[in-house]
Design a protein around this motif. Structure first.
Motif, PDB file in Angstrom:
ATOM      1  N   THR A   1       3.795  -1.563 -15.072  1.00 35.59           N
ATOM      2  CA  THR A   1       3.742  -2.970 -14.666  1.00 35.59           C
ATOM      3  C   THR A   1       3.756  -3.890 -15.879  1.00 35.59           C
ATOM      4  N   LEU A   2       3.191  -3.434 -17.004  1.00 36.85           N
ATOM      5  CA  LEU A   2       3.224  -4.249 -18.222  1.00 36.85           C
ATOM      6  C   LEU A   2       4.649  -4.365 -18.770  1.00 36.85           C
TER       7      LEU A   2
ATOM      8  N   ASN B   1      -1.415   1.872 -14.858  1.00 37.79           N
ATOM      9  CA  ASN B   1      -0.252   1.395 -15.608  1.00 37.79           C
ATOM     10  C   ASN B   1       1.009   1.331 -14.746  1.00 37.79           C
ATOM     11  N   LEU B   2       1.151   2.277 -13.825  1.00 40.55           N
ATOM     12  CA  LEU B   2       2.360   2.331 -12.996  1.00 40.55           C
ATOM     13  C   LEU B   2       2.353   1.322 -11.855  1.00 40.55           C
ATOM     14  N   TYR B   3       1.192   1.141 -11.216  1.00 39.79           N
ATOM     15  CA  TYR B   3       1.175   0.434  -9.939  1.00 39.79           C
ATOM     16  C   TYR B   3       0.284  -0.808  -9.876  1.00 39.79           C
ATOM     17  N   LEU B   4      -0.703  -0.912 -10.756  1.00 40.47           N
ATOM     18  CA  LEU B   4      -1.720  -1.940 -10.586  1.00 40.47           C
ATOM     19  C   LEU B   4      -1.687  -2.960 -11.709  1.00 40.47           C
ATOM     20  N   TRP B   5      -2.656  -3.844 -11.716  1.00 38.13           N
ATOM     21  CA  TRP B   5      -2.712  -4.925 -12.680  1.00 38.13           C
ATOM     22  C   TRP B   5      -3.698  -4.583 -13.797  1.00 38.13           C
TER      23      TRP B   5
ATOM     24  N   LEU C   1     -12.189  -4.542  -7.451  1.00 37.38           N
ATOM     25  CA  LEU C   1     -11.152  -4.283  -6.452  1.00 37.38           C
ATOM     26  C   LEU C   1     -10.120  -3.310  -6.988  1.00 37.38           C
ATOM     27  N   ARG C   2      -9.705  -3.506  -8.253  1.00 40.79           N
ATOM     28  CA  ARG C   2      -8.714  -2.598  -8.820  1.00 40.79           C
ATOM     29  C   ARG C   2      -9.247  -1.167  -8.877  1.00 40.79           C
ATOM     30  N   LYS C   3     -10.521  -1.003  -9.233  1.00 38.13           N
ATOM     31  CA  LYS C   3     -11.119   0.330  -9.289  1.00 38.13           C
ATOM     32  C   LYS C   3     -11.140   0.979  -7.902  1.00 38.13           C
ATOM     33  N   VAL C   4     -11.440   0.192  -6.883  1.00 38.53           N
ATOM     34  CA  VAL C   4     -11.478   0.713  -5.518  1.00 38.53           C
ATOM     35  C   VAL C   4     -10.105   1.247  -5.117  1.00 38.53           C
ATOM     36  N   VAL C   5      -9.042   0.541  -5.519  1.00 37.47           N
ATOM     37  CA  VAL C   5      -7.675   0.980  -5.207  1.00 37.47           C
ATOM     38  C   VAL C   5      -7.270   2.142  -6.113  1.00 37.47           C
ATOM     39  N   GLU C   6      -7.715   2.096  -7.351  1.00 39.76           N
ATOM     40  CA  GLU C   6      -7.308   3.064  -8.365  1.00 39.76           C
ATOM     41  C   GLU C   6      -7.797   4.483  -8.057  1.00 39.76           C
ATOM     42  N   LEU C   7      -9.009   4.619  -7.552  1.00 40.95           N
ATOM     43  CA  LEU C   7      -9.603   5.940  -7.340  1.00 40.95           C
ATOM     44  C   LEU C   7      -8.802   6.806  -6.361  1.00 40.95           C
ATOM     45  N   PRO C   8      -8.526   6.347  -5.135  1.00 41.16           N
ATOM     46  CA  PRO C   8      -7.741   7.216  -4.240  1.00 41.16           C
ATOM     47  C   PRO C   8      -6.317   7.442  -4.732  1.00 41.16           C
ATOM     48  N   LEU C   9      -5.737   6.444  -5.398  1.00 42.86           N
ATOM     49  CA  LEU C   9      -4.395   6.633  -5.946  1.00 42.86           C
ATOM     50  C   LEU C   9      -4.380   7.732  -7.001  1.00 42.86           C
ATOM     51  N   ALA C  10      -5.418   7.775  -7.838  1.00 44.41           N
ATOM     52  CA  ALA C  10      -5.492   8.799  -8.884  1.00 44.41           C
ATOM     53  C   ALA C  10      -5.639  10.188  -8.269  1.00 44.41           C
ATOM     54  N   ILE C  11      -6.438  10.309  -7.216  1.00 42.97           N
ATOM     55  CA  ILE C  11      -6.612  11.603  -6.544  1.00 42.97           C
ATOM     56  C   ILE C  11      -5.295  12.051  -5.917  1.00 42.97           C
ATOM     57  N   TYR C  12      -4.601  11.131  -5.267  1.00 38.97           N
ATOM     58  CA  TYR C  12      -3.301  11.436  -4.653  1.00 38.97           C
ATOM     59  C   TYR C  12      -2.279  11.821  -5.720  1.00 38.97           C
ATOM     60  N   PHE C  13      -2.233  11.047  -6.801  1.00 37.92           N
ATOM     61  CA  PHE C  13      -1.289  11.282  -7.887  1.00 37.92           C
ATOM     62  C   PHE C  13      -1.512  12.666  -8.493  1.00 37.92           C
ATOM     63  N   ASP C  14      -2.777  13.002  -8.740  1.00 41.07           N
ATOM     64  CA  ASP C  14      -3.103  14.286  -9.353  1.00 41.07           C
ATOM     65  C   ASP C  14      -2.814  15.443  -8.401  1.00 41.07           C
TER      66      ASP C  14
ATOM     67  N   ALA D   1       0.825  -1.209   0.000  1.00 43.43           N
ATOM     68  CA  ALA D   1       0.000   0.000   0.000  1.00 43.43           C
ATOM     69  C   ALA D   1       0.859   1.259   0.000  1.00 43.43           C
ATOM     70  N   ALA D   2       1.991   1.207   0.692  1.00 46.28           N
ATOM     71  CA  ALA D   2       2.855   2.389   0.794  1.00 46.28           C
ATOM     72  C   ALA D   2       3.696   2.611  -0.459  1.00 46.28           C
ATOM     73  N   LEU D   3       3.947   1.557  -1.222  1.00 46.68           N
ATOM     74  CA  LEU D   3       4.848   1.662  -2.368  1.00 46.68           C
ATOM     75  C   LEU D   3       4.401   2.714  -3.388  1.00 46.68           C
ATOM     76  N   PRO D   4       3.135   2.725  -3.829  1.00 49.97           N
ATOM     77  CA  PRO D   4       2.721   3.769  -4.774  1.00 49.97           C
ATOM     78  C   PRO D   4       2.846   5.176  -4.201  1.00 49.97           C
ATOM     79  N   VAL D   5       2.602   5.316  -2.899  1.00 44.89           N
ATOM     80  CA  VAL D   5       2.703   6.627  -2.264  1.00 44.89           C
ATOM     81  C   VAL D   5       4.141   7.136  -2.337  1.00 44.89           C
ATOM     82  N   VAL D   6       5.094   6.259  -2.060  1.00 46.53           N
ATOM     83  CA  VAL D   6       6.506   6.635  -2.092  1.00 46.53           C
ATOM     84  C   VAL D   6       6.980   6.852  -3.526  1.00 46.53           C
ATOM     85  N   LEU D   7       6.597   5.948  -4.422  1.00 49.45           N
ATOM     86  CA  LEU D   7       7.051   6.046  -5.809  1.00 49.45           C
ATOM     87  C   LEU D   7       6.531   7.314  -6.485  1.00 49.45           C
ATOM     88  N   THR D   8       5.313   7.708  -6.160  1.00 50.38           N
ATOM     89  CA  THR D   8       4.771   8.935  -6.754  1.00 50.38           C
ATOM     90  C   THR D   8       5.664  10.133  -6.437  1.00 50.38           C
TER      91      THR D   8
END
Length: 235
Positions: free
Chosen positions: A48-49, A123-127, A133-146, A28-35
């Motif tokens: 990831t691809l 593309n960066l962090y998920l499958w 489930l992916r959408k649930v994770v994707e939404l807050p990550l997108a808000i944080y990323f932006d 969970a912390a990895l995308p936060v740090v990588l961003t």
């Protein structure tokens, strides 16, 4: 002996649970740090691809180019094709998302509501593939990323990691492969064709478009020509 075995079994189970919780926290912390690490313009993230292609020994073609070396009409075409409110929203297009949820609740076929930040974090962090489930994770990550990334940097990363065909990533590799020219030299028509290829790069070929793809590209070409305020955050 039985009691001792039960004690050690319970102890082993607790250790496994703790290890599982630790692994989940790290993931969970990895995308936060990588961003944060991806903020500087000299950092060139991979998706990831791309990692999958490396692990499976397929390799890939990706030639990173800064956004200043990409024809502006390409970025404009991608916005008008993929995410018309890119410059206005904060990672998630709430209007589109409400429409999708409403359609789902009414039993209608759902349409895509992915924004460019959402696709970038996917593309960066998920499958890959469709998953609630992916959408649930994707939404807050997108808000944080932006929230952290300037819009130009988001677009730069997206255009350099997007898949444009089997083992072809990024706009420079795609431009060279399909049209034999650099991303900076793309014409309006070529930019539109590349933009409408993105939703299904495995089945669409911008160099040999069918009638449907040509018509869709014509629509995007016209929209990009008068994009105006829709693309002002890239200026």
């Amino acid at each position: 002996m039985g009691a001792r075995r039960g004690f050690f079994a319970r102890g082993g189970l607790r250790r496994l649970v703790r290890l599982g919780a630790l692994a989940t926290a790290v993931m969970a912390a990895l995308p936060v740090v990588l961003t944060v690490l991806y903020l500087p313009p000299f950092v060139r993230p991979i998706s990831t691809l791309m990692i999958r292609d490396l692990v499976t020994l397929q390799g890939y073609d990706r030639q990173w180019v800064p956004i200043d070396d990409i024809a502006p009409v390409l970025a404009h075409s991608v916005i008008m094709s993929e995410d018309g409110q890119f410059c206005a929203h904060r990672g998630v297009d709430l209007g589109e998302l409400r429409g999708v949820i409403s359609d789902a609740l009414e039993g209608e076929a759902t349409r895509g509501a992915s924004t460019i930040p959402m696709q970038t974090v996917k593309n960066l962090y998920l499958w890959n593939g469709r998953s609630f489930l992916r959408k649930v994770v994707e939404l807050p990550l997108a808000i944080y990323f932006d929230a952290l990334m300037p819009k130009r940097r988001i677009m730069e990363i997206y255009l350099n990691i997007a898949e444009w065909g089997p083992n072809i990533y990024g706009i420079e590799a795609a431009s060279q492969y399909y049209f034999g020219r650099s991303a900076k030299e793309l014409t309006r028509r070529q930019a539109a064709l590349l933009a409408v290829t993105l939703p299904n790069p495995a089945a669409r070929n911008p160099a040999r478009p069918g009638g449907g793809l040509r018509r869709l590209a014509s629509v995007i070409e016209r929209r990009a020509a008068r994009a105006g305020a829709y693309v002002q955050c890239l200026d």
